[in-house]
Design an enzyme around this catalytic site. Sequence first.
Site, short mmCIF file in Angstrom:
data_model
loop_
_atom_site.label_atom_id
_atom_site.label_comp_id
_atom_site.label_asym_id
_atom_site.label_seq_id
_atom_site.Cartn_x
_atom_site.Cartn_y
_atom_site.Cartn_z
N ASP A 162 14.94 -0.50 0.19
CA ASP A 162 15.85 -0.78 1.68
C ASP A 162 16.72 -1.76 1.22
O ASP A 162 17.80 -1.37 0.77
CB ASP A 162 14.75 -1.01 2.81
CG ASP A 162 15.27 -1.01 3.98
OD1 ASP A 162 16.24 -0.43 4.04
OD2 ASP A 162 14.81 -1.85 4.85
N ASP A 186 7.45 2.93 -2.88
CA ASP A 186 7.55 3.94 -1.98
C ASP A 186 9.19 3.99 -1.44
O ASP A 186 9.58 4.94 -1.44
CB ASP A 186 6.82 3.56 -0.58
CG ASP A 186 6.99 2.25 0.10
OD1 ASP A 186 7.54 1.31 -0.62
OD2 ASP A 186 6.37 1.85 1.08
N VAL A 204 11.41 5.69 8.70
CA VAL A 204 10.31 6.84 8.25
C VAL A 204 8.99 6.29 7.94
O VAL A 204 8.74 5.40 7.56
CB VAL A 204 10.95 7.54 6.76
CG1 VAL A 204 12.26 8.33 7.48
CG2 VAL A 204 11.07 6.81 5.69
N LYS A 223 17.25 3.63 0.53
CA LYS A 223 18.32 3.71 1.40
C LYS A 223 19.44 2.97 0.93
O LYS A 223 19.61 1.73 1.43
CB LYS A 223 17.69 3.19 2.89
CG LYS A 223 16.69 3.82 3.58
CD LYS A 223 16.18 3.09 4.82
CE LYS A 223 15.12 3.50 5.44
NZ LYS A 223 14.56 2.63 6.52
N LYS A 254 0.89 -1.13 -0.17
CA LYS A 254 -0.03 -0.13 0.15
C LYS A 254 0.80 1.19 0.05
O LYS A 254 0.41 2.43 -0.10
CB LYS A 254 -0.95 0.01 1.21
CG LYS A 254 -1.89 -1.25 1.38
CD LYS A 254 -2.50 -1.08 2.81
CE LYS A 254 -2.95 -2.44 2.97
NZ LYS A 254 -3.46 -2.70 4.41
N GLY A 255 1.97 1.17 0.37
CA GLY A 255 3.01 2.18 0.49
C GLY A 255 3.08 3.23 -0.67
O GLY A 255 3.29 4.39 -0.41
N ARG A 291 0.13 6.35 7.45
CA ARG A 291 0.13 6.63 6.00
C ARG A 291 -0.48 8.27 5.30
O ARG A 291 -0.12 8.53 4.40
CB ARG A 291 -0.85 5.71 5.41
CG ARG A 291 -0.05 3.95 5.34
CD ARG A 291 -0.76 3.33 4.47
NE ARG A 291 -0.58 1.84 4.85
CZ ARG A 291 0.53 1.05 4.58
NH1 ARG A 291 1.35 1.43 3.96
NH2 ARG A 291 0.60 -0.27 4.96
P1 5GP Z 1 13.20 -4.17 0.91
O1 5GP Z 1 12.88 -5.40 0.22
O2 5GP Z 1 13.88 -3.05 0.02
O3 5GP Z 1 14.12 -4.36 2.08
O4 5GP Z 1 11.82 -3.56 1.61
C1 5GP Z 1 10.98 -2.45 0.97
C2 5GP Z 1 10.07 -2.29 1.71
O5 5GP Z 1 10.33 -2.35 3.32
C3 5GP Z 1 9.22 -0.92 1.48
O6 5GP Z 1 8.42 -1.07 0.52
C4 5GP Z 1 8.50 -0.80 2.80
O7 5GP Z 1 7.35 -1.44 3.00
C5 5GP Z 1 9.41 -1.34 3.81
N1 5GP Z 1 10.29 -0.31 4.51
C6 5GP Z 1 11.65 -0.13 4.32
N2 5GP Z 1 12.36 0.69 5.09
C7 5GP Z 1 11.22 1.50 5.53
C8 5GP Z 1 10.87 2.63 6.38
O8 5GP Z 1 11.93 3.24 6.76
N3 5GP Z 1 9.86 2.99 6.93
C9 5GP Z 1 8.67 2.22 6.13
N4 5GP Z 1 7.41 2.57 6.57
N5 5GP Z 1 8.75 1.04 5.54
C10 5GP Z 1 9.98 0.86 5.17
#
Ligand code: 5GP
Length: 183
Positions: A102, A99, A152, A130, A42-43, A164
């Site tokens: 990470d 969104d 965040v 990030k 949903k992000g 959200r």
């Molecule tokens: P990845 O697979 O790249 O580690 O994860 C991405 C997902 O992790 C994003 O779509 C989000 O849902 C969540 N996420 C990663 N960092 C943050 C953050 O700082 N804040 C929030 N709210 N969600 C995050």
Amino acid sequence: MHPDGERILLSEADISAKVKEIGEQISRDYEGKELLVIGILKGALIFMGDLVRQINVPVSLDFMAVSSYGTSTESSGAVRILKDLEKSIEGQHVLIVEDIIDTGLTLKYLLENLQARKPASVKVCTLLDKPERRKTQVVADYNGFSIPDEFVVGYGLDYAERYRNIPYIMVLRREVYEVRGGL
Ligand code: 5GP
């Protein structure tokens, strides 16, 4: 600012200026083409809504929802599709809207999954990145802001489904997720 915030990282004005800039760039890059924008729920919902209004080539919209196994603030890399696309994407120009990237593991999975469906092209647009946290080599074609390794919320991003609807992006106070047992 919302009382659960430690500080505002990106204001409404910062975000809207950047969204406009990215929308213009996408419009230039896809001139003469049609674009299928796939929002990752949903992000990405709020970002996607604002972004597509800054794009002036014909767009259609679809959505996917995925959940990554892991704790609420850390993903593990194993991804499950909760909601899939409505239609085939074969032969279409696809833009994935996220969104935040990470570790990159969610996006790596999505890219592989969508590429297997034979689109004409796939690009990625993320509002936040990030880079320090990357566990796999994925790069967004369009990136709003590279941010430090802090958790965040706001502008679509949640913690336990909250925040959200906050119109800016803020760093969440540690007490909020430590008290509620998020980590
Ligand atoms: P990845 O697979 O790249 O580690 O994860 C991405 C997902 O992790 C994003 O779509 C989000 O849902 C969540 N996420 C990663 N960092 C943050 C953050 O700082 N804040 C929030 N709210 N969600 C995050």
